[in-house]
Design a protein around this motif. Structure first.
Motif, mmCIF file in Angstrom:
data_model
loop_
_atom_site.group_PDB
_atom_site.id
_atom_site.type_symbol
_atom_site.label_atom_id
_atom_site.label_comp_id
_atom_site.label_asym_id
_atom_site.label_seq_id
_atom_site.Cartn_x
_atom_site.Cartn_y
_atom_site.Cartn_z
ATOM 1 N N GLY A 46 0.786 -1.232 0.000
ATOM 2 C CA GLY A 46 0.000 0.000 0.000
ATOM 3 C C GLY A 46 0.814 1.275 0.000
ATOM 4 O O GLY A 46 0.245 2.374 0.097
ATOM 5 N N THR A 47 2.132 1.174 -0.113
ATOM 6 C CA THR A 47 2.964 2.374 -0.213
ATOM 7 C C THR A 47 2.531 3.199 -1.434
ATOM 8 O O THR A 47 2.266 2.637 -2.505
ATOM 9 C CB THR A 47 4.453 1.994 -0.346
ATOM 10 N N THR A 48 2.436 4.510 -1.257
ATOM 11 C CA THR A 48 2.053 5.378 -2.371
ATOM 12 C C THR A 48 3.042 6.534 -2.497
ATOM 13 O O THR A 48 3.692 6.924 -1.516
ATOM 14 C CB THR A 48 0.644 5.973 -2.181
ATOM 15 N N VAL A 49 3.148 7.053 -3.697
ATOM 16 C CA VAL A 49 3.938 8.268 -3.922
ATOM 17 C C VAL A 49 3.112 9.246 -4.739
ATOM 18 O O VAL A 49 2.154 8.874 -5.412
ATOM 19 C CB VAL A 49 5.272 7.975 -4.659
ATOM 20 N N ARG A 50 3.497 10.498 -4.635
ATOM 21 C CA ARG A 50 2.905 11.535 -5.471
ATOM 22 C C ARG A 50 4.015 12.112 -6.330
ATOM 23 O O ARG A 50 5.140 12.300 -5.843
ATOM 24 C CB ARG A 50 2.276 12.631 -4.618
ATOM 25 N N ALA A 51 3.715 12.372 -7.587
ATOM 26 C CA ALA A 51 4.782 12.801 -8.488
ATOM 27 C C ALA A 51 4.292 13.820 -9.511
ATOM 28 O O ALA A 51 3.101 13.917 -9.804
ATOM 29 C CB ALA A 51 5.369 11.591 -9.209
ATOM 30 N N ARG A 52 5.251 14.546 -10.036
ATOM 31 C CA ARG A 52 5.056 15.381 -11.220
ATOM 32 C C ARG A 52 5.869 14.774 -12.356
ATOM 33 O O ARG A 52 6.840 14.049 -12.108
ATOM 34 C CB ARG A 52 5.555 16.812 -10.981
ATOM 35 N N LEU B 255 12.018 25.059 -3.893
ATOM 36 C CA LEU B 255 12.611 25.518 -5.158
ATOM 37 C C LEU B 255 12.453 24.499 -6.275
ATOM 38 O O LEU B 255 12.090 24.847 -7.404
ATOM 39 C CB LEU B 255 14.099 25.832 -4.944
ATOM 40 N N ILE B 256 12.748 23.224 -5.981
ATOM 41 C CA ILE B 256 12.699 22.217 -7.033
ATOM 42 C C ILE B 256 11.261 21.963 -7.466
ATOM 43 O O ILE B 256 10.976 21.751 -8.649
ATOM 44 C CB ILE B 256 13.393 20.901 -6.591
ATOM 45 N N ASP B 257 10.319 22.020 -6.507
ATOM 46 C CA ASP B 257 8.913 21.826 -6.852
ATOM 47 C C ASP B 257 8.418 22.951 -7.752
ATOM 48 O O ASP B 257 7.755 22.713 -8.768
ATOM 49 C CB ASP B 257 8.081 21.746 -5.575
ATOM 50 N N LEU C 3 8.315 24.428 -15.481
ATOM 51 C CA LEU C 3 8.755 23.850 -16.755
ATOM 52 C C LEU C 3 7.710 22.891 -17.320
ATOM 53 O O LEU C 3 7.508 22.819 -18.534
ATOM 54 C CB LEU C 3 10.086 23.127 -16.578
ATOM 55 N N ALA C 4 7.055 22.126 -16.446
ATOM 56 C CA ALA C 4 6.016 21.204 -16.902
ATOM 57 C C ALA C 4 4.879 21.971 -17.580
ATOM 58 O O ALA C 4 4.372 21.567 -18.631
ATOM 59 C CB ALA C 4 5.487 20.377 -15.732
ATOM 60 N N LYS C 5 4.474 23.079 -16.975
ATOM 61 C CA LYS C 5 3.396 23.892 -17.564
ATOM 62 C C LYS C 5 3.789 24.423 -18.939
ATOM 63 O O LYS C 5 2.963 24.548 -19.836
ATOM 64 C CB LYS C 5 3.059 25.060 -16.638
ATOM 65 N N GLU C 6 5.066 24.717 -19.100
ATOM 66 C CA GLU C 6 5.542 25.318 -20.350
ATOM 67 C C GLU C 6 5.887 24.293 -21.421
ATOM 68 O O GLU C 6 5.587 24.493 -22.608
ATOM 69 C CB GLU C 6 6.784 26.162 -20.057
ATOM 70 N N LYS C 7 6.475 23.146 -21.006
ATOM 71 C CA LYS C 7 7.070 22.231 -21.980
ATOM 72 C C LYS C 7 6.357 20.892 -22.151
ATOM 73 O O LYS C 7 6.490 20.256 -23.203
ATOM 74 C CB LYS C 7 8.524 21.948 -21.595
ATOM 75 N N SER C 8 5.636 20.414 -21.148
ATOM 76 C CA SER C 8 5.082 19.064 -21.206
ATOM 77 C C SER C 8 3.980 18.948 -22.255
ATOM 78 O O SER C 8 3.222 19.898 -22.492
ATOM 79 C CB SER C 8 4.529 18.658 -19.835
ATOM 80 N N THR C 9 3.875 17.772 -22.854
ATOM 81 C CA THR C 9 2.803 17.513 -23.817
ATOM 82 C C THR C 9 1.661 16.731 -23.188
ATOM 83 O O THR C 9 0.697 16.383 -23.866
ATOM 84 C CB THR C 9 3.340 16.716 -25.024
ATOM 85 N N CYS C 10 1.761 16.449 -21.886
ATOM 86 C CA CYS C 10 0.714 15.710 -21.174
ATOM 87 C C CYS C 10 -0.356 16.683 -20.677
ATOM 88 O O CYS C 10 -0.027 17.804 -20.285
ATOM 89 C CB CYS C 10 1.327 14.954 -19.994
ATOM 90 N N PRO C 11 -1.627 16.270 -20.667
ATOM 91 C CA PRO C 11 -2.677 17.150 -20.131
ATOM 92 C C PRO C 11 -2.425 17.594 -18.692
ATOM 93 O O PRO C 11 -2.950 18.620 -18.261
ATOM 94 C CB PRO C 11 -3.939 16.283 -20.220
ATOM 95 N N THR C 12 -1.590 16.845 -17.943
ATOM 96 C CA THR C 12 -1.282 17.228 -16.562
ATOM 97 C C THR C 12 -0.457 18.515 -16.496
ATOM 98 O O THR C 12 -0.207 19.029 -15.408
ATOM 99 C CB THR C 12 -0.509 16.113 -15.828
ATOM 100 N N LYS C 13 -0.030 19.024 -17.642
ATOM 101 C CA LYS C 13 0.763 20.262 -17.652
ATOM 102 C C LYS C 13 0.000 21.397 -16.975
ATOM 103 O O LYS C 13 0.596 22.281 -16.378
ATOM 104 C CB LYS C 13 1.145 20.652 -19.076
ATOM 105 N N ALA C 14 -1.331 21.357 -17.064
ATOM 106 C CA ALA C 14 -2.143 22.400 -16.440
ATOM 107 C C ALA C 14 -1.981 22.401 -14.924
ATOM 108 O O ALA C 14 -2.199 23.428 -14.273
ATOM 109 C CB ALA C 14 -3.614 22.201 -16.804
ATOM 110 N N ARG C 15 -1.571 21.245 -14.371
ATOM 111 C CA ARG C 15 -1.347 21.128 -12.923
ATOM 112 C C ARG C 15 0.144 21.082 -12.611
ATOM 113 O O ARG C 15 0.552 20.542 -11.576
ATOM 114 C CB ARG C 15 -2.024 19.865 -12.378
ATOM 115 N N GLY C 16 0.952 21.604 -13.490
ATOM 116 C CA GLY C 16 2.393 21.561 -13.266
ATOM 117 C C GLY C 16 2.942 20.153 -13.347
ATOM 118 O O GLY C 16 3.951 19.845 -12.726
#
Length: 284
Positions: free
Chosen positions: A111-117, A172-174, A180-193
């Motif tokens: 049941g270990t979980t992680v959250r990621a960008r 800072l890293i977050d 960068l995710a909002k600017e460069k990613s091609t995934c719909p999650t870019k809207a959430r960073g």
């Protein structure tokens, strides 16, 4: 396949759906070549159960087929493919193999979980130059984020303790990764960073993505990770430990994980010896 998706979302899901369909065809062709048999009566039983479930829910079978843009023959083919795969897995899996999988991968089952960008780049399939360019871009983004973090940490007071530095680094890293995710990613999650939310080790993300994410500590970035969806840079932001679990409790899940890994391995092996031609997206 795309007709089942709202027109506004078809371009986003096209590559994903194609990859799923390719894997299904590769696996099914391989199992047919191995002459893994499926009893027609088993397919009939599956179809009867589906009809009964729909009727119980007050739904009409024929109307469901129409809405899903699928024929009864296609439903039968899908059930036959599922049953063929189940029969193949049953001959491969053993209690010993499941026990070894469980003992060596407790995080899969506790049941270990992680959250990621993540930042996703999706070069055209089969374009080696574009793939290498995507890898280089993501490696560059990683260096850019690290540089921003170093610049921010350099502004801390000289007497800042380790806890203060760790907290500032996480912030800072977050922030840099999300921007960068909002600017460069091609995934719909870019809207959430690039935030993909919380997920467990198995059954939620494709194996390569999940394996890379679970190897990271909070606020660590991965190297470039390739999946069937493209190339990813991953940042884990949080982690929640699971609970102690016994093998017998996790045996069914271990079988599912084993089956999923076996399917990926079979598809990857068959792909090496297959000719796959992708038709370009028609021009408007």
């Amino acid at each position: 396949e795309l007709e089942r998706v709202p027109p506004a979302h078809r371009a986003q899901v096209r590559a994903d759906r194609i990859e799923v369909m390719i894997e299904n065809v590769l696996v099914e062709q391989h199992l047919q070549q191995l002459q893994v048999a499926v009893d027609k009566a088993e397919v009939d039983k599956k179809l009867t159960e589906l009809r009964a479930e729909l009727k119980k829910a007050g739904k009409d079978f024929d109307k469901m087929l129409q809405e899903a843009k699928i024929s009864e023959a296609e439903v039968r083919e899908q059930y036959a493919a599922e049953l063929r795969w189940d029969a193949y897995v049953a001959k491969q899996v053993t209690d010993k193999a499941l026990r070894e999988l469980f003992d060596g991968n407790k995080e899969l089952f506790d049941g270990t979980t992680v959250r990621a960008r993540h930042i996703l780049l999706t070069p055209p399939p089969g374009d080696a130059k574009a793939a290498e360019a995507a890898r280089a871009q993501l490696a560059g983004y990683k260096k850019e984020i690290e540089a921003r973090v170093a610049e921010g940490l350099a502004k801390l007071p000289p007497g800042a303790d380790n806890l203060a530095r760790a907290r500032k680094r996480a912030e800072l890293i977050d922030d840099a990764f999300a921007a960068l995710a909002k600017e460069k990613s091609t995934c719909p999650t870019k809207a959430r960073g690039g935030d993909v939310g919380w997920f467990r080790r198995a059954g939620f993300m494709v194996e390569r993505f999940s394996k890379a994410a679970f190897a990271l500590k909070p606020y660590e970035m991965s190297d470039v990770v390739q999946t069937q969806f493209g190339f990813h840079l991953i940042l884990v932001t949080e982690r929640k430990p699971g609970r102690e679990v016994k093998f017998e409790e996790a045996k069914d899940m271990a079988r599912e994980v084993y089956s999923g890994r076996l399917r990926e391995a079979v598809a990857a092996e068959v792909r090496q010896h297959s000719k796959i031609v992708l038709t370009p997206l028609p021009k408007p």
